[in-house]
Motif scaffolding. Sequence first.
Motif, PDB file in Angstrom:
ATOM      1  N   ILE A 412       0.839  -1.212   0.000  1.00 28.20           N
ATOM      2  CA  ILE A 412       0.000   0.000   0.000  1.00 28.20           C
ATOM      3  C   ILE A 412       0.866   1.251   0.000  1.00 28.20           C
ATOM      4  O   ILE A 412       0.558   2.244  -0.670  1.00 28.20           O
ATOM      5  CB  ILE A 412      -0.935  -0.003   1.231  1.00 28.20           C
ATOM      6  N   ALA A 413       1.954   1.227   0.762  1.00 29.27           N
ATOM      7  CA  ALA A 413       2.832   2.397   0.830  1.00 29.27           C
ATOM      8  C   ALA A 413       3.539   2.646  -0.489  1.00 29.27           C
ATOM      9  O   ALA A 413       3.688   3.795  -0.924  1.00 29.27           O
ATOM     10  CB  ALA A 413       3.854   2.224   1.952  1.00 29.27           C
ATOM     11  N   GLU A 414       3.979   1.579  -1.140  1.00 23.69           N
ATOM     12  CA  GLU A 414       4.753   1.738  -2.368  1.00 23.69           C
ATOM     13  C   GLU A 414       3.868   2.108  -3.557  1.00 23.69           C
ATOM     14  O   GLU A 414       4.285   2.855  -4.438  1.00 23.69           O
ATOM     15  CB  GLU A 414       5.537   0.453  -2.671  1.00 23.69           C
ATOM     16  N   LEU A 415       2.644   1.568  -3.582  1.00 25.43           N
ATOM     17  CA  LEU A 415       1.742   1.932  -4.670  1.00 25.43           C
ATOM     18  C   LEU A 415       1.280   3.375  -4.496  1.00 25.43           C
ATOM     19  O   LEU A 415       1.041   3.824  -3.380  1.00 25.43           O
ATOM     20  CB  LEU A 415       0.520   1.002  -4.677  1.00 25.43           C
ATOM     21  N   ASP A 416       1.146   4.072  -5.581  1.00 25.53           N
ATOM     22  CA  ASP A 416       0.689   5.460  -5.512  1.00 25.53           C
ATOM     23  C   ASP A 416      -0.841   5.477  -5.485  1.00 25.53           C
ATOM     24  O   ASP A 416      -1.506   5.580  -6.507  1.00 25.53           O
ATOM     25  CB  ASP A 416       1.221   6.253  -6.718  1.00 25.53           C
ATOM     26  N   LEU A 417      -1.385   5.391  -4.280  1.00 30.43           N
ATOM     27  CA  LEU A 417      -2.838   5.391  -4.094  1.00 30.43           C
ATOM     28  C   LEU A 417      -3.338   6.734  -3.598  1.00 30.43           C
ATOM     29  O   LEU A 417      -4.452   6.836  -3.087  1.00 30.43           O
ATOM     30  CB  LEU A 417      -3.240   4.294  -3.106  1.00 30.43           C
ATOM     31  N   GLY A 418      -2.496   7.767  -3.703  1.00 31.61           N
ATOM     32  CA  GLY A 418      -2.894   9.077  -3.205  1.00 31.61           C
ATOM     33  C   GLY A 418      -3.007   9.056  -1.688  1.00 31.61           C
ATOM     34  O   GLY A 418      -2.181   8.456  -1.003  1.00 31.61           O
ATOM     35  N   ARG A 419      -4.056   9.688  -1.169  1.00 29.44           N
ATOM     36  CA  ARG A 419      -4.213   9.765   0.281  1.00 29.44           C
ATOM     37  C   ARG A 419      -4.571   8.426   0.903  1.00 29.44           C
ATOM     38  O   ARG A 419      -4.417   8.236   2.103  1.00 29.44           O
ATOM     39  CB  ARG A 419      -5.257  10.833   0.607  1.00 29.44           C
ATOM     40  N   TYR A 420      -5.037   7.484   0.090  1.00 31.90           N
ATOM     41  CA  TYR A 420      -5.319   6.147   0.616  1.00 31.90           C
ATOM     42  C   TYR A 420      -4.032   5.407   0.980  1.00 31.90           C
ATOM     43  O   TYR A 420      -4.073   4.401   1.694  1.00 31.90           O
ATOM     44  CB  TYR A 420      -6.120   5.340  -0.400  1.00 31.90           C
ATOM     45  N   SER A 421      -2.893   5.892   0.468  1.00 28.52           N
ATOM     46  CA  SER A 421      -1.620   5.269   0.835  1.00 28.52           C
ATOM     47  C   SER A 421      -1.345   5.377   2.323  1.00 28.52           C
ATOM     48  O   SER A 421      -0.577   4.590   2.883  1.00 28.52           O
ATOM     49  CB  SER A 421      -0.468   5.920   0.051  1.00 28.52           C
ATOM     50  N   LEU A 422      -1.974   6.352   2.981  1.00 27.96           N
ATOM     51  CA  LEU A 422      -1.772   6.520   4.419  1.00 27.96           C
ATOM     52  C   LEU A 422      -2.288   5.318   5.204  1.00 27.96           C
ATOM     53  O   LEU A 422      -1.931   5.140   6.377  1.00 27.96           O
ATOM     54  CB  LEU A 422      -2.471   7.794   4.909  1.00 27.96           C
ATOM     55  N   ALA A 423      -3.128   4.488   4.598  1.00 26.48           N
ATOM     56  CA  ALA A 423      -3.616   3.279   5.268  1.00 26.48           C
ATOM     57  C   ALA A 423      -2.473   2.324   5.577  1.00 26.48           C
ATOM     58  O   ALA A 423      -2.614   1.441   6.438  1.00 26.48           O
ATOM     59  CB  ALA A 423      -4.666   2.583   4.408  1.00 26.48           C
ATOM     60  N   ALA A 424      -1.335   2.494   4.905  1.00 25.51           N
ATOM     61  CA  ALA A 424      -0.176   1.636   5.183  1.00 25.51           C
ATOM     62  C   ALA A 424       0.293   1.785   6.616  1.00 25.51           C
ATOM     63  O   ALA A 424       0.805   0.834   7.220  1.00 25.51           O
ATOM     64  CB  ALA A 424       0.960   1.980   4.220  1.00 25.51           C
ATOM     65  N   ILE A 425       0.110   2.967   7.194  1.00 26.04           N
ATOM     66  CA  ILE A 425       0.584   3.215   8.558  1.00 26.04           C
ATOM     67  C   ILE A 425      -0.200   2.363   9.556  1.00 26.04           C
ATOM     68  O   ILE A 425       0.384   1.661  10.396  1.00 26.04           O
ATOM     69  CB  ILE A 425       0.460   4.707   8.906  1.00 26.04           C
ATOM     70  N   SER A 426      -1.531   2.405   9.469  1.00 21.40           N
ATOM     71  CA  SER A 426      -2.341   1.609  10.399  1.00 21.40           C
ATOM     72  C   SER A 426      -2.138   0.117  10.158  1.00 21.40           C
ATOM     73  O   SER A 426      -2.129  -0.680  11.110  1.00 21.40           O
ATOM     74  CB  SER A 426      -3.821   1.982  10.261  1.00 21.40           C
ATOM     75  N   SER A 427      -1.968  -0.282   8.886  1.00 22.23           N
ATOM     76  CA  SER A 427      -1.724  -1.696   8.582  1.00 22.23           C
ATOM     77  C   SER A 427      -0.412  -2.165   9.205  1.00 22.23           C
ATOM     78  O   SER A 427      -0.334  -3.282   9.743  1.00 22.23           O
ATOM     79  CB  SER A 427      -1.688  -1.916   7.066  1.00 22.23           C
ATOM     80  N   ALA A 428       0.603  -1.312   9.155  1.00 23.89           N
ATOM     81  CA  ALA A 428       1.897  -1.682   9.723  1.00 23.89           C
ATOM     82  C   ALA A 428       1.817  -1.818  11.243  1.00 23.89           C
ATOM     83  O   ALA A 428       2.393  -2.745  11.832  1.00 23.89           O
ATOM     84  CB  ALA A 428       2.954  -0.642   9.341  1.00 23.89           C
ATOM     85  N   PHE A 429       1.105  -0.905  11.893  1.00 24.79           N
ATOM     86  CA  PHE A 429       0.948  -1.009  13.344  1.00 24.79           C
ATOM     87  C   PHE A 429       0.187  -2.281  13.724  1.00 24.79           C
ATOM     88  O   PHE A 429       0.542  -2.969  14.688  1.00 24.79           O
ATOM     89  CB  PHE A 429       0.209   0.215  13.887  1.00 24.79           C
ATOM     90  N   THR A 430      -0.854  -2.599  12.981  1.00 23.04           N
ATOM     91  CA  THR A 430      -1.618  -3.812  13.257  1.00 23.04           C
ATOM     92  C   THR A 430      -0.739  -5.041  13.083  1.00 23.04           C
ATOM     93  O   THR A 430      -0.791  -5.983  13.894  1.00 23.04           O
ATOM     94  CB  THR A 430      -2.834  -3.900  12.316  1.00 23.04           C
ATOM     95  N   ALA A 431       0.087  -5.038  12.023  1.00 24.94           N
ATOM     96  CA  ALA A 431       1.001  -6.158  11.793  1.00 24.94           C
ATOM     97  C   ALA A 431       1.961  -6.332  12.966  1.00 24.94           C
ATOM     98  O   ALA A 431       2.218  -7.460  13.413  1.00 24.94           O
ATOM     99  CB  ALA A 431       1.774  -5.932  10.497  1.00 24.94           C
ATOM    100  N   ALA A 432       2.487  -5.219  13.478  1.00 25.33           N
ATOM    101  CA  ALA A 432       3.420  -5.290  14.603  1.00 25.33           C
ATOM    102  C   ALA A 432       2.746  -5.885  15.844  1.00 25.33           C
ATOM    103  O   ALA A 432       3.329  -6.724  16.546  1.00 25.33           O
ATOM    104  CB  ALA A 432       3.963  -3.899  14.918  1.00 25.33           C
ATOM    105  N   ILE A 433       1.512  -5.482  16.116  1.00 23.57           N
ATOM    106  CA  ILE A 433       0.794  -5.989  17.297  1.00 23.57           C
ATOM    107  C   ILE A 433       0.525  -7.480  17.158  1.00 23.57           C
ATOM    108  O   ILE A 433       0.713  -8.260  18.112  1.00 23.57           O
ATOM    109  CB  ILE A 433      -0.519  -5.210  17.482  1.00 23.57           C
ATOM    110  N   VAL A 434       0.091  -7.916  15.962  1.00 21.20           N
ATOM    111  CA  VAL A 434      -0.216  -9.333  15.750  1.00 21.20           C
ATOM    112  C   VAL A 434       1.047 -10.178  15.853  1.00 21.20           C
ATOM    113  O   VAL A 434       1.038 -11.266  16.454  1.00 21.20           O
ATOM    114  CB  VAL A 434      -0.899  -9.519  14.382  1.00 21.20           C
ATOM    115  N   LEU A 435       2.156  -9.706  15.283  1.00 22.52           N
ATOM    116  CA  LEU A 435       3.412 -10.443  15.366  1.00 22.52           C
ATOM    117  C   LEU A 435       3.912 -10.518  16.807  1.00 22.52           C
ATOM    118  O   LEU A 435       4.462 -11.547  17.228  1.00 22.52           O
ATOM    119  CB  LEU A 435       4.465  -9.795  14.466  1.00 22.52           C
ATOM    120  N   CYS A 436       3.724  -9.442  17.558  1.00 21.16           N
ATOM    121  CA  CYS A 436       4.115  -9.475  18.974  1.00 21.16           C
ATOM    122  C   CYS A 436       3.255 -10.464  19.762  1.00 21.16           C
ATOM    123  O   CYS A 436       3.730 -11.099  20.702  1.00 21.16           O
ATOM    124  CB  CYS A 436       3.997  -8.083  19.588  1.00 21.16           C
ATOM    125  N   PHE A 437       1.989 -10.607  19.372  1.00 26.36           N
ATOM    126  CA  PHE A 437       1.139 -11.608  20.022  1.00 26.36           C
ATOM    127  C   PHE A 437       1.678 -13.001  19.753  1.00 26.36           C
ATOM    128  O   PHE A 437       1.704 -13.856  20.650  1.00 26.36           O
ATOM    129  CB  PHE A 437      -0.299 -11.485  19.519  1.00 26.36           C
TER     130      PHE A 437
END
Length: 830
Positions: A412-437
């Motif tokens: 999501i971050a690498e693709l040029d999705l305009g302002r929707y690219s900002l969704a990469a930030i929340s996705s990354a945080f969610t990934a970190a929490i799940v991996l820590c679990f």
Amino acid sequence: MIGAAWDRLRLFNVGELLGHRGRTTMSLVVMGVSAGLLVAVLSISGSVTGSVDRLTHSLGGRAALEVTGVTDAGFDQQLLPRIATAPGVEKAVPMLRAQIGSGSDRALLIGADQNIGALGSELAGPMTAQIGKLLAVPNGVLVGAAMGHAEGERFTLGSGTVTVAGILDKATSKQLNGGHLVAAPLGLAQQVTGRVGRLDSIQIIPAPGTPVDTLRAELTKVVDGRAVVAEPSLRTAQAGGAVQLVRYSTMMASVAALIVSAFLIYNAMSMAIAQRRPMLSLLRAIGGKRGPMVRDLLAEAALLGVLGGGVGALLGIVMGRMAIGQLPAAIVSSVEARTEYLVPGYAIPVAIGACVVASVAAAGLAARQVYKVEPIEALVPVGVGRTDVTSPLLRWAATVAGLALAALAIVIAELDLGRYSLAAISSAFTAAIVLCFAATGPLVRAAAATARLFGAPGALGATTLERAPRRVWATAMTVLIGVAATVTMGGASRNMVDSATASFQDLAKDDLYISPAPIAEFPTGPLLPAGLVDRIAAVPGVERVSPAQMAFATLGTGRVMLQGYPANARESQMGKLDDAVVAQLSAGDGVAVSRDVAKSLGVGVGAQLRLPTPTGEHTVTVRQVIPYFSAVSGVVMMDVDVLRRWYERPGETVVTVDFAPGADHAAVQAAVRQVVPPEIHVDTGAAAVTAVSASIRQGSAMSNAILWIVVLVATVALLNTLMLSVLERRRELGVLRAMGTNRKFLMRSVLAEAAGIGLVGAALGLVVGAAVQYLATVAMAHALTIDIVYQPSPMLLVYGSAALTLALLGSIPPALRAGRMPIVEALAVD
């Protein structure tokens, strides 16, 4: 059935909430702060769009369609007869709409004729009722209550002098731009604004039985590209685009606070279930079913969400009122209506609903323990039963899900999705929490090993940590989110501000800027006085004067900023263009567009772009796609003479001045100031860069402030969790005190426990924060359509250390509570 459920909920769940007031209060406070942030963020965007929507409806009344000018230059009044006689039009009401004044004195001038009565709008009644006064008083106008004028008073309006024929009552004024409004007969409004024969709007009332879509298509043919035909809501949609970036950035920070709150509810509910094991086992032993118990726990969590969200909503109203005054001037000035603070009807329900969903979801994870605990097993201490052990299958599932989310965030971050690219930030945080679990075991062992570094008290704290792995994971995640969010958004915002400011550094190459508004606000109008350029050029010491023009224009369903420069203005934003492209623009053979415009319209270099203008539709070639800081709108760049001709805007909105070599800058600037009218702004190039930079920083200040609130929420969450741990182990602590353990030892054990969790959480937060900062930088570059340079900074450690310090402060009250707990009270049976 319902009565029995209510009695059970009241006796066992509500009673527990009242019995543990400290835990309940902490949960309500953290959930309330999260709800308050959501209400504040929704109110910011809702105030801008709501103010425009209120003004649009108050002026449009029954109108189903509106013909508007492509720019603030409007369109030729000769279109009115053709529109009024088009098939399906019952009434066409012409209007002139012009901004007057600036800053806190900014108001709206409305010019209308006798046809306004057909609209049935908020303005139609007063203008129709007082038409006699308006005609009897020479140059008579109606003014809003906020204008501060008295009836019969004369004041300067544009190029003329008008007399107050009447004052709108407070109720009507409130609906009309907050009372900052002047209503005049159409001819008078055109005369004082120097726009005789021009209109800005024609409100369309369809004939009965005429489909709106059919009428829109018919009117689009009539105007033939010289105006825009749309529903009145187009103004609201365009205003929403101006605050879209602020809304996204602040919303992400607010959601981070809500996630922290969810972890707190998870911890609180886990502790509640652990403390209620004797009661739950007794209920199971006498025939109680697991299903009703779980439903009661979820209802208890929902009640916490409703109460916390309700109280927080009131806090959010206050926070939003304070935040609305911090919006960047460029955003506020880019919309027609004055921004009044309005709480959208959906804001409070959405905030409370989000709190309820977060509470119930977190409680649902904790309540799973009830299904796994047998009646006899419920009597064992926390950490001994198999409820605190994660199954290997769940760990592997979490690993796969976490890696998939991390990969999704990168894509999501690498693709040029305009302002929707900002969704990469929340996705990354969610990934970190799940991996820590998935890595709960190693995380707990690391926290315990860290606690043991503090000697014998740390060994006791480490034992406590190893007995409650789920609680350690959830508490470490609150610290991780607080630290990582601060590092990520703090670093990314700094990179964004630095890169955006660098993109405007060329402004400093010119010595002076003359514009009708501060340079921090895009100078889109009004036009500078005729002849001003020649008077400035005649000032001794002035070597070159370069006029330029900016204007907001409708393109497609969105809004862009037109920028017209002369060919020799290479120190301006034209410096981004290739020499060959500049020559093509000067010849009227093409335009340059910003990346977001190119993306939204699906055009690239060499593509044909159709521009609606007051002189008809013009087809141009896109010669270059440029990076541009598109915080308010995208940009279409062209030659200034082409802009003047096509959009019928003779003149300029900004003039750049370069001094002759060796000239006394202070003396020349003073001389220029003498020939420029006092209401016109004169700024140096360095001041222009500083002003733009300050405006950019102001736009990111709100999200940064919210992030530090998230850290404070994490602090309260850590405090609450450790306090619950102390209360849960009070018999154990009482036994230790009875055996001779001193208060200082117990305090140090709790502090060591907090340090183990905090240091591990902060270390993970720094790693996650640094990684997500890179993704955030890439995503923000797509959202803002500029090149943002990723620059890790030592400030990363400062952010992390400050967040960790605040989080660890939450361990002090529980440590004091553990040390001061009386032995008799600790050993007492509940």
